[in-house]
Design a protein around this motif. Structure first.
Motif, PDB file in Angstrom:
ATOM      1  N   THR A 101       0.876  -1.168   0.000  1.00  0.00           N
ATOM      2  CA  THR A 101       0.000   0.000   0.000  1.00  0.00           C
ATOM      3  C   THR A 101       0.918   1.223   0.000  1.00  0.00           C
ATOM      4  O   THR A 101       2.143   1.081   0.093  1.00  0.00           O
ATOM      5  CB  THR A 101      -0.895   0.038   1.258  1.00  0.00           C
ATOM      6  N   ARG A 102       0.327   2.407  -0.069  1.00  0.00           N
ATOM      7  CA  ARG A 102       1.171   3.617  -0.068  1.00  0.00           C
ATOM      8  C   ARG A 102       1.963   3.715   1.235  1.00  0.00           C
ATOM      9  O   ARG A 102       3.022   4.328   1.283  1.00  0.00           O
ATOM     10  CB  ARG A 102       0.311   4.867  -0.252  1.00  0.00           C
ATOM     11  N   GLU A 103       1.434   3.073   2.297  1.00  0.00           N
ATOM     12  CA  GLU A 103       2.102   3.175   3.610  1.00  0.00           C
ATOM     13  C   GLU A 103       3.271   2.200   3.759  1.00  0.00           C
ATOM     14  O   GLU A 103       4.085   2.331   4.650  1.00  0.00           O
ATOM     15  CB  GLU A 103       1.096   2.888   4.749  1.00  0.00           C
ATOM     16  N   GLY A 104       3.301   1.167   2.937  1.00  0.00           N
ATOM     17  CA  GLY A 104       4.383   0.192   3.084  1.00  0.00           C
ATOM     18  C   GLY A 104       3.931  -1.192   2.657  1.00  0.00           C
ATOM     19  O   GLY A 104       2.909  -1.359   2.001  1.00  0.00           O
ATOM     20  N   ILE A 105       4.718  -2.195   3.044  1.00  0.00           N
ATOM     21  CA  ILE A 105       4.433  -3.577   2.632  1.00  0.00           C
ATOM     22  C   ILE A 105       3.966  -4.358   3.865  1.00  0.00           C
ATOM     23  O   ILE A 105       4.608  -4.298   4.920  1.00  0.00           O
ATOM     24  CB  ILE A 105       5.683  -4.216   2.006  1.00  0.00           C
ATOM     25  N   ARG A 106       2.861  -5.062   3.705  1.00  0.00           N
ATOM     26  CA  ARG A 106       2.311  -5.825   4.823  1.00  0.00           C
ATOM     27  C   ARG A 106       2.308  -7.314   4.484  1.00  0.00           C
ATOM     28  O   ARG A 106       2.007  -7.700   3.357  1.00  0.00           O
ATOM     29  CB  ARG A 106       0.873  -5.359   5.070  1.00  0.00           C
ATOM     30  N   ARG A 107       2.682  -8.132   5.455  1.00  0.00           N
ATOM     31  CA  ARG A 107       2.600  -9.583   5.275  1.00  0.00           C
ATOM     32  C   ARG A 107       1.584 -10.136   6.261  1.00  0.00           C
ATOM     33  O   ARG A 107       1.481  -9.645   7.386  1.00  0.00           O
ATOM     34  CB  ARG A 107       3.960 -10.229   5.542  1.00  0.00           C
ATOM     35  N   GLU A 108       0.876 -11.185   5.822  1.00  0.00           N
ATOM     36  CA  GLU A 108      -0.088 -11.828   6.715  1.00  0.00           C
ATOM     37  C   GLU A 108       0.049 -13.337   6.587  1.00  0.00           C
ATOM     38  O   GLU A 108       0.356 -13.846   5.511  1.00  0.00           O
ATOM     39  CB  GLU A 108      -1.529 -11.448   6.325  1.00  0.00           C
ATOM     40  N   MET A 109      -0.175 -14.043   7.704  1.00  0.00           N
ATOM     41  CA  MET A 109      -0.215 -15.508   7.649  1.00  0.00           C
ATOM     42  C   MET A 109      -1.479 -15.996   8.327  1.00  0.00           C
ATOM     43  O   MET A 109      -1.842 -15.483   9.386  1.00  0.00           O
ATOM     44  CB  MET A 109       0.997 -16.104   8.340  1.00  0.00           C
ATOM     45  N   ARG A 110      -2.161 -16.943   7.703  1.00  0.00           N
ATOM     46  CA  ARG A 110      -3.414 -17.477   8.249  1.00  0.00           C
ATOM     47  C   ARG A 110      -3.136 -18.607   9.245  1.00  0.00           C
ATOM     48  O   ARG A 110      -2.070 -19.232   9.205  1.00  0.00           O
ATOM     49  CB  ARG A 110      -4.294 -18.026   7.110  1.00  0.00           C
ATOM     50  N   PHE A 111      -4.112 -18.886  10.121  1.00  0.00           N
ATOM     51  CA  PHE A 111      -3.970 -20.009  11.059  1.00  0.00           C
ATOM     52  C   PHE A 111      -3.599 -21.274  10.298  1.00  0.00           C
ATOM     53  O   PHE A 111      -4.183 -21.576   9.258  1.00  0.00           O
ATOM     54  CB  PHE A 111      -5.288 -20.257  11.810  1.00  0.00           C
ATOM     55  N   MET A 112      -2.647 -22.019  10.840  1.00  0.00           N
ATOM     56  CA  MET A 112      -2.176 -23.242  10.179  1.00  0.00           C
ATOM     57  C   MET A 112      -3.212 -24.365  10.254  1.00  0.00           C
ATOM     58  O   MET A 112      -3.417 -25.106   9.305  1.00  0.00           O
ATOM     59  CB  MET A 112      -0.903 -23.764  10.866  1.00  0.00           C
ATOM     60  N   ASN A 113      -3.814 -24.509  11.423  1.00  0.00           N
ATOM     61  CA  ASN A 113      -4.708 -25.647  11.629  1.00  0.00           C
ATOM     62  C   ASN A 113      -6.030 -25.433  10.872  1.00  0.00           C
ATOM     63  O   ASN A 113      -6.726 -24.442  11.098  1.00  0.00           O
ATOM     64  CB  ASN A 113      -4.969 -25.794  13.132  1.00  0.00           C
ATOM     65  N   PRO A 114      -6.388 -26.378   9.973  1.00  0.00           N
ATOM     66  CA  PRO A 114      -7.578 -26.164   9.146  1.00  0.00           C
ATOM     67  C   PRO A 114      -8.860 -25.932   9.946  1.00  0.00           C
ATOM     68  O   PRO A 114      -9.675 -25.096   9.582  1.00  0.00           O
ATOM     69  CB  PRO A 114      -7.683 -27.457   8.333  1.00  0.00           C
ATOM     70  N   ARG A 115      -9.017 -26.662  11.066  1.00  0.00           N
ATOM     71  CA  ARG A 115     -10.247 -26.503  11.882  1.00  0.00           C
ATOM     72  C   ARG A 115     -10.260 -25.117  12.538  1.00  0.00           C
ATOM     73  O   ARG A 115     -11.278 -24.444  12.578  1.00  0.00           O
ATOM     74  CB  ARG A 115     -10.320 -27.566  12.983  1.00  0.00           C
ATOM     75  N   GLN A 116      -9.115 -24.711  13.057  1.00  0.00           N
ATOM     76  CA  GLN A 116      -9.021 -23.399  13.718  1.00  0.00           C
ATOM     77  C   GLN A 116      -9.292 -22.288  12.702  1.00  0.00           C
ATOM     78  O   GLN A 116      -9.991 -21.317  12.977  1.00  0.00           O
ATOM     79  CB  GLN A 116      -7.615 -23.241  14.318  1.00  0.00           C
ATOM     80  N   TYR A 117      -8.740 -22.493  11.493  1.00  0.00           N
ATOM     81  CA  TYR A 117      -8.934 -21.529  10.408  1.00  0.00           C
ATOM     82  C   TYR A 117     -10.431 -21.411  10.081  1.00  0.00           C
ATOM     83  O   TYR A 117     -11.000 -20.321  10.041  1.00  0.00           O
ATOM     84  CB  TYR A 117      -8.135 -21.984   9.183  1.00  0.00           C
ATOM     85  N   LEU A 118     -11.070 -22.569   9.887  1.00  0.00           N
ATOM     86  CA  LEU A 118     -12.500 -22.583   9.537  1.00  0.00           C
ATOM     87  C   LEU A 118     -13.339 -21.910  10.622  1.00  0.00           C
ATOM     88  O   LEU A 118     -14.204 -21.081  10.319  1.00  0.00           O
ATOM     89  CB  LEU A 118     -12.962 -24.035   9.380  1.00  0.00           C
ATOM     90  N   HIS A 119     -13.071 -22.265  11.874  1.00  0.00           N
ATOM     91  CA  HIS A 119     -13.863 -21.683  12.967  1.00  0.00           C
ATOM     92  C   HIS A 119     -13.714 -20.178  13.009  1.00  0.00           C
ATOM     93  O   HIS A 119     -14.697 -19.452  13.165  1.00  0.00           O
ATOM     94  CB  HIS A 119     -13.457 -22.301  14.312  1.00  0.00           C
ATOM     95  N   ALA A 120     -12.494 -19.700  12.847  1.00  0.00           N
ATOM     96  CA  ALA A 120     -12.285 -18.244  12.911  1.00  0.00           C
ATOM     97  C   ALA A 120     -13.130 -17.553  11.847  1.00  0.00           C
ATOM     98  O   ALA A 120     -13.864 -16.607  12.141  1.00  0.00           O
ATOM     99  CB  ALA A 120     -10.800 -17.919  12.713  1.00  0.00           C
TER     100      ALA A 120
END
Ligand SMILES: C[S@@+](CC[C@H](N)C(=O)[O-])C[C@H]1O[C@@H](n2cnc3c(N)ncnc32)[C@H](O)[C@@H]1O
Ligand code: SF4
Length: 394
Positions: free
Chosen positions: A287-306
């Motif tokens: 973005t104009r403000e800089g570079i952002r990195r994101e990582m999603r929850f590894m565990n598929p069930r935890q990911y789905l619930h979130a």
């Protein structure tokens, strides 16, 4: 290096891709440290899960929308795990959903990974109709003995059948192969490469088997692994042999016929942006403000619930410190044999070129970076010591 780097980023000129992660496989291979998990065994369980998972992927992708405006999506990669376990219907729902939310470039490359043990003709056609236009098949080896030692779920006959189907339905397809395998000889490697080169594939990814910490192979090292000298000799052989068959090495493990380099991976290596959704997926956005990195929850069930509970699926979000950008940029760009134009550095990081100029001069003087005006690329020597060259930018 200068103390206060000047940030002047223009996201509109940075290419944008989407990575979607499918985390399930029939069973876990003993060498693999990808975020992949054995699929639930009860009959119908995976079918019941896939609809919810596709919905979650699409909801999760929406979290990126405020950052990307109308930037077109140049490529999509559906990786895993084993996304070929999905039904054609789920794949269509997924790609229709992406098209409804983002503007896809008219010629967008849409790749899906496939395991030969999970394929049927009808499914291949359904994936193609859903919009997949490039297939990446995990062949690994054309030897039943080596496939067995690798714990693969498929045999050579099934690998050949998957290739035949791919040839009929997708004109653009990649084969993943591994070398330096337990019990492999140079003669065996040559036969495998010969078969791969004549298979109709447009792209070959040849990975040297790596013993990854935490895997079953790391706990019980397989017998008859080639030693370091044999492995290096095999690596050189792969490149020379495939060159003779019309496949040019353009990246550490990537070989392509003319015009068939993987556009999605090229975007990673040229430090482009990629939105990510799915368990354990990594994304990067400028973005104009800089570079952002994101990582999603590894565990598929935890990911789905979130996602189902309306929470963010991001396990980690961080703004990349400009001090870290030269190294991060080189980790990618120097994997390409032809490197990148010098101007890409400032365009993609927002840092002045002077920030890396003296390190580059030093590496050129040591013969590790090529004396190629206007480009940043390693020499052959530099490629052999790639991590040392990359670490010079830390
Ligand atoms: C996510 S998998 C591809 C699709 C599918 N899961 C399959 O295995 O058929 C990506 C590729 O990485 C390679 N790979 C995985 N683990 C590896 C390791 N430890 N050493 C070398 N290559 C590896 C394999 O060639 C594999 O096909
Ligand atoms: S099928 Fe592919 S992703 Fe799944 S465990 Fe094996 S190598 Fe890893």
């Amino acid at each position: 290096m200068t103390d206060s780097p000047e940030i002047r980023l223009n996201p509109a000129v940075i290419p944008l891709s989407i990575y979607l992660h499918w985390p399930w496989c029939v069973r876990k291979c003993p060498y693999c440290d990808f975020n992949s998990h054995g699929a639930p065994k009860e009959p119908g369980a995976l079918e019941a899960l896939e609809g919810a998972y596709v919905d979650a992927l699409l909801t999760d992708l929406e979290a990126w929308l405020p950052d990307v405006g109308g930037r077109p999506i140049e490529s999509i990669f559906i990786g895993g795990g084993t996304p070929s376990l999905m039904s054609g219907r789920a794949m269509k729902g997924l790609l229709d959903g992406v098209r409804a939310r983002f503007s896809l470039a008219p010629d967008a490359e849409i790749t899906m990974e496939a395991n030969p043990g999970t394929l049927e003709a009808g499914k291949f056609e359904a994936f193609r109709e859903a919009g997949v236009n490039r297939l990446s098949i995990g062949i690994q080896s054309f030897s039943d003995d080596r496939l067995k030692r690798l714990g693969r779920i498929h045999n050579v006959r099934e690998a050949r059948e998957a290739i035949r189907l791919a040839r009929d339905i997708f004109e653009n397809f990649n084969l993943d192969l591994m070398y330096a395998l337990p019990g492999e000889t140079m003669e065996g490697l040559k036969e495998e490469l010969d078969e791969a080169a004549h298979s109709g594939a447009t792209h070959l990814s040849c990975y040297q088997l790596t013993i990854e910490p935490g895997t079953a192979f790391a706990k019980h090292l397989p017998e008859e692994l080639p030693d370091a000298d044999q492995t290096a000799e095999m690596g050189d052989f792969v490149e020379a042999f495939l060159a003779g068959k019309g496949f040019t090495r353009y990246e550490v493990s990537g070989y392509a016929r003319q015009g068939r380099r993987c556009r999605h991976n090229l975007n990673y290596w040229t430090f482009g942006d990629y939105l990510a959704a799915g368990a354990g997926a990594h994304g990067k956005v400028t973005t104009r403000e800089g570079i952002r990195r994101e990582m999603r929850f590894m565990n598929p069930r935890q990911y789905l619930h979130a996602v189902e509970e309306g929470r963010s699926a991001a396990a980690e979000i961080h703004r990349v410190d400009p001090e870290d950008l030269p190294f991060e940029f080189m980790l990618n760009a120097l994997r390409l044999l032809e490197g990148v134009p010098e101007c890409t550095f400032s365009e993609r990081t927002g840092l002045p070129f002077e920030q890396i100029a003296s390190t580059l001069r030093d590496l050129r003087a040591r013969g590790l970076i090529a004396d190629d005006p206007g480009r940043i690329r390693t020499t052959r020597l530099g490629l052999n010591f790639l991590s040392d060259v990359q670490e010079a930018f830390l």
